[in-house]
Design an enzyme around this catalytic site. Sequence first.
Site, PDB file in Angstrom:
ATOM      1  N   CYS A 114       0.799  -1.220   0.000  1.00 25.09           N
ATOM      2  CA  CYS A 114       0.000   0.000   0.000  1.00 25.09           C
ATOM      3  C   CYS A 114       0.839   1.281   0.000  1.00 25.09           C
ATOM      4  O   CYS A 114       0.308   2.367  -0.224  1.00 25.09           O
ATOM      5  CB  CYS A 114      -0.963  -0.005   1.183  1.00 25.09           C
ATOM      6  SG  CYS A 114      -2.018  -1.473   1.219  1.00 25.09           S
ATOM      7  N   HIS A 254      -3.469   6.952   2.884  1.00 28.66           N
ATOM      8  CA  HIS A 254      -3.895   5.649   2.366  1.00 28.66           C
ATOM      9  C   HIS A 254      -5.217   5.273   3.019  1.00 28.66           C
ATOM     10  O   HIS A 254      -5.419   5.442   4.217  1.00 28.66           O
ATOM     11  CB  HIS A 254      -2.819   4.614   2.676  1.00 28.66           C
ATOM     12  CG  HIS A 254      -3.254   3.202   2.487  1.00 28.66           C
ATOM     13  ND1 HIS A 254      -3.864   2.763   1.332  1.00 28.66           N
ATOM     14  CD2 HIS A 254      -3.177   2.119   3.309  1.00 28.66           C
ATOM     15  CE1 HIS A 254      -4.136   1.478   1.451  1.00 28.66           C
ATOM     16  NE2 HIS A 254      -3.740   1.067   2.637  1.00 28.66           N
ATOM     17  N   ASN A 284     -10.191  -0.571   0.704  1.00 28.94           N
ATOM     18  CA  ASN A 284      -8.735  -0.475   0.606  1.00 28.94           C
ATOM     19  C   ASN A 284      -8.297  -0.996  -0.754  1.00 28.94           C
ATOM     20  O   ASN A 284      -8.365  -2.193  -1.028  1.00 28.94           O
ATOM     21  CB  ASN A 284      -8.104  -1.299   1.729  1.00 28.94           C
ATOM     22  CG  ASN A 284      -6.574  -1.249   1.726  1.00 28.94           C
ATOM     23  OD1 ASN A 284      -5.951  -0.823   0.763  1.00 28.94           O
ATOM     24  ND2 ASN A 284      -5.975  -1.704   2.806  1.00 28.94           N
TER      25      ASN A 284
END
Length: 332
Positions: A114, A254, A284
């Site tokens: 990520c 994020h 996500n």
Amino acid sequence: MNIPIKIAGIGFQVPKTVITNDDLTKILDTSDEWIKTRTGIEKRHVLSGNETAVELGIEAGKKALSKSGIPASEIDYIICAASLGTHIYPSTACEIQRAIDAKNAACFDITAACSGLIYSMGIARGLIKSGMAKNILIVATDAVSRCVDWTDRASCVLFGDGAGSMMLTVSDDEQDDILAIDLKAEGHIGHHIQMATPGKNCPLVEPNDEPKMFVNMDGKEVYKYVVTKLPNYIEKCVEKSGLKMDEIDYLVPHQANLRIIEALEKRLNFNPENVMSNIKDYANTSAASIPITLVESIENNKMKLPCSAILTGFGAGMTVGTAVVRLREGIV
């Protein structure tokens, strides 16, 4: 060399298929309220049929390239943050090169989960400032939905698929759009987020234990790490940029969990209206989450250009990446 860098275009692409929390109740012992309360997520976009992460990356890359006005033939590098691409090889970057006819570009993928977009920005920044490149296309694309255990309600509800992109080039004025970048990795706690690769031993030797091909995550430990460590890393990157925290317009984190985003907001004393989040609609999306959030926030007029922003991501490794940037009009 101190070559200034311009962020010339950003873009994103997500699959058309949407799965809501209510949809998940058909296959899991869960509820919309259970998921929303713990994560902030209401729905996610996922690949269906023979769709691929490469296809998402191609479309996202085309959008950033179009905004930049740079011909594909003038791209020097394509860097892909693609932990879960379609193939181990050819690289996702090479597949995108072929699709957009960027025949002069060197291509490679990186694995920073990520944090991948920020890691890619750091690599691209070094290549441009050293004079080794002028134009670099970054693409972050992943198909996490194909690598989660859809019987595990604690993990599968968290993820969606998507791609985001950013075109970097030598600035045509004296302004440097990337004021600071800070990259970290703490491998000693990398076991908190893991996913094995498949493979069998040769039949002439002892068989190995075949790993399960699912994302495995210790959510409590990840949360503890992020809210404890990430604010300090962000503050140091802001200090490196020459700006003060109250001089920065927006925070774009994020999109892992709404609780984490709210914890960062409080620790950094950021106005909630200036903290960008769209986790409720996308979940996500790994390294794609920052560019997806950036583009959508600008398109929805939540972010006013020109502006300054903190981009920060964290993920498996454990990896952390933070960038302090200036964003110009016309990049979306």
